[in-house]
Design a protein around this motif. Structure first.
Motif, PDB file in Angstrom:
ATOM      1  N   UNK A 209       0.832  -1.201   0.000  1.00 11.02           N
ATOM      2  CA  UNK A 209       0.000   0.000   0.000  1.00 11.02           C
ATOM      3  C   UNK A 209       0.869   1.254   0.000  1.00 11.02           C
ATOM      4  N   UNK A 210       1.913   1.249   0.800  1.00 12.17           N
ATOM      5  CA  UNK A 210       2.789   2.415   0.871  1.00 12.17           C
ATOM      6  C   UNK A 210       3.531   2.623  -0.455  1.00 12.17           C
ATOM      7  N   UNK A 211       3.961   1.552  -1.088  1.00 11.59           N
ATOM      8  CA  UNK A 211       4.632   1.685  -2.377  1.00 11.59           C
ATOM      9  C   UNK A 211       3.710   2.301  -3.419  1.00 11.59           C
ATOM     10  N   UNK A 212       2.448   1.858  -3.432  1.00 11.99           N
ATOM     11  CA  UNK A 212       1.495   2.403  -4.392  1.00 11.99           C
ATOM     12  C   UNK A 212       1.217   3.875  -4.113  1.00 11.99           C
ATOM     13  N   UNK A 213       1.095   4.234  -2.845  1.00 10.37           N
ATOM     14  CA  UNK A 213       0.853   5.628  -2.490  1.00 10.37           C
ATOM     15  C   UNK A 213       2.065   6.489  -2.810  1.00 10.37           C
ATOM     16  N   UNK A 214       3.253   5.977  -2.532  1.00  8.13           N
ATOM     17  CA  UNK A 214       4.476   6.717  -2.851  1.00  8.13           C
ATOM     18  C   UNK A 214       4.611   6.960  -4.350  1.00  8.13           C
ATOM     19  N   UNK A 215       4.091   6.039  -5.153  1.00 11.70           N
ATOM     20  CA  UNK A 215       4.121   6.215  -6.604  1.00 11.70           C
ATOM     21  C   UNK A 215       3.170   7.303  -7.066  1.00 11.70           C
TER      22      UNK A 215
END
Length: 308
Positions: A209-215
């Motif tokens: 989830x954090x990776x997707x949000x960071x993207x």
């Protein structure tokens, strides 16, 4: 001096300011038909009207229907339903997984041009209804993308570039989010904030989830758990973790009613559950301010477009 057009949400009754979307169910279905769900079709106009009225009574203002092309959208009925119930409705173009269509219908779409169909439904109207779609819905696969997914997402990216429309993605059981972003935002150069990743609650991997949000993507937590998934209790933790990391402005909430038996007027949780069940649960866990942001401002930001 060149000025950009103001952002508008494209509803079935016309374009509105994002702030006017109000409390929004960012992913649901009034109508839906698929060979994968025999006997559970959402095809009753009366039941749809009752469901919208129940959602309105619970405090809802807007519903975004993610039902794409060829799955029984009943676009021609949406304006009267919106007018009669006072609920704003956003319709979708797009295409789901191949399993929801016959091989013959997919061949016809390949011949006529999928991106052209999406653009036409976004700018001119769905069929002969005159109702314009306000988003493009596509779908990934379970932990990966097959050729069909790549075809539909490539067409969605082309239609996005032509219109500005957001792209909403069904993630199968919440998986393959990073594969989707690699394709849409990497290879196909769609701006990440124009991509909405659906069903992340079904795959409660906080690191992903954090990776997707960071993207830069928008993250949708949409639909109550099925009994054997039991992920509802983990959703507030995911929301809190993302908000603490500064991503509270990228989170959306939806109900995703996909079968007749799931409607509240048929004894299921239905659309009102988002406001009567999910909202108070989130308010207790992360506070009323963030919950309200997810239901209102974030939804307006997600579906508001400087239409081309």
């Amino acid at each position: 001096m060149v000025t950009s057009a103001p952002e508008k949400v494209r509803t079935v009754l016309g374009d509105i300011n994002p702030a006017d979307l109000g409390v929004c169910d960012a992913h649901d279905h009034l109508f839906l038909r698929s060979p994968q769900l025999p006997g559970q079709e959402l095809d009753s106009v009366d039941a749809a009207a009752e469901e919208l009225a129940a959602f309105r009574a619970a405090g809802g203002v807007s519903v975004v229907q993610w039902t794409p092309h060829g799955m029984g959208r009943h676009a021609e009925r949406l304006p009267e339903l919106s007018g009669a119930t006072g609920v704003r409705i956003v319709a979708a173009t797009g295409l789901h997984q191949a399993a929801h269509y016959t091989p013959e219908s997919l061949e016809r779409l390949r011949a006529q041009g999928l991106a052209e169909l999406f653009v036409r439904e976004l700018t001119e109207g769905i069929g002969h209804s005159g109702v314009r779609a306000g988003l493009i819905k596509v779908a990934g696969g379970f932990h990966g993308l097959d050729g069909h997914a790549r075809w539909t997402m490539t067409a969605a990216a082309e239609a996005h570039r032509a219109t500005g429309a957001p792209i909403a993605v069904h993630l199968e059981l919440g998986t393959a989010a990073l594969d989707v972003l690699d394709l849409l935002c990497g290879e196909l150069a769609v701006a990440p904030h124009r991509v909405i990743l659906g069903h992340l609650n079904r795959f409660p991997d906080l690191a992903l989830h954090h990776q997707a949000a960071e993207a830069g993507a928008l993250l949708a937590f949409d639909g109550p758990s099925r009994a054997h998934h039991a992920t509802d209790w983990r959703m507030p933790d995911a929301v809190r973790s993302l908000a603490d990391a500064g991503f509270g402005d990228r989170l959306l909430l939806g109900g995703d009613t996909t079968t007749a038996g799931a409607r509240s007027v048929c004894g299921g949780p239905g659309m009102p559950h988002l406001l009567r069940g999910v909202r108070p649960r989130l308010e207790r866990a992360v506070g009323a301010e963030l919950t309200e942001l997810m239901l209102t401002v974030n939804a307006g930001r997600a579906f508001g477009v400087a239409w081309r």
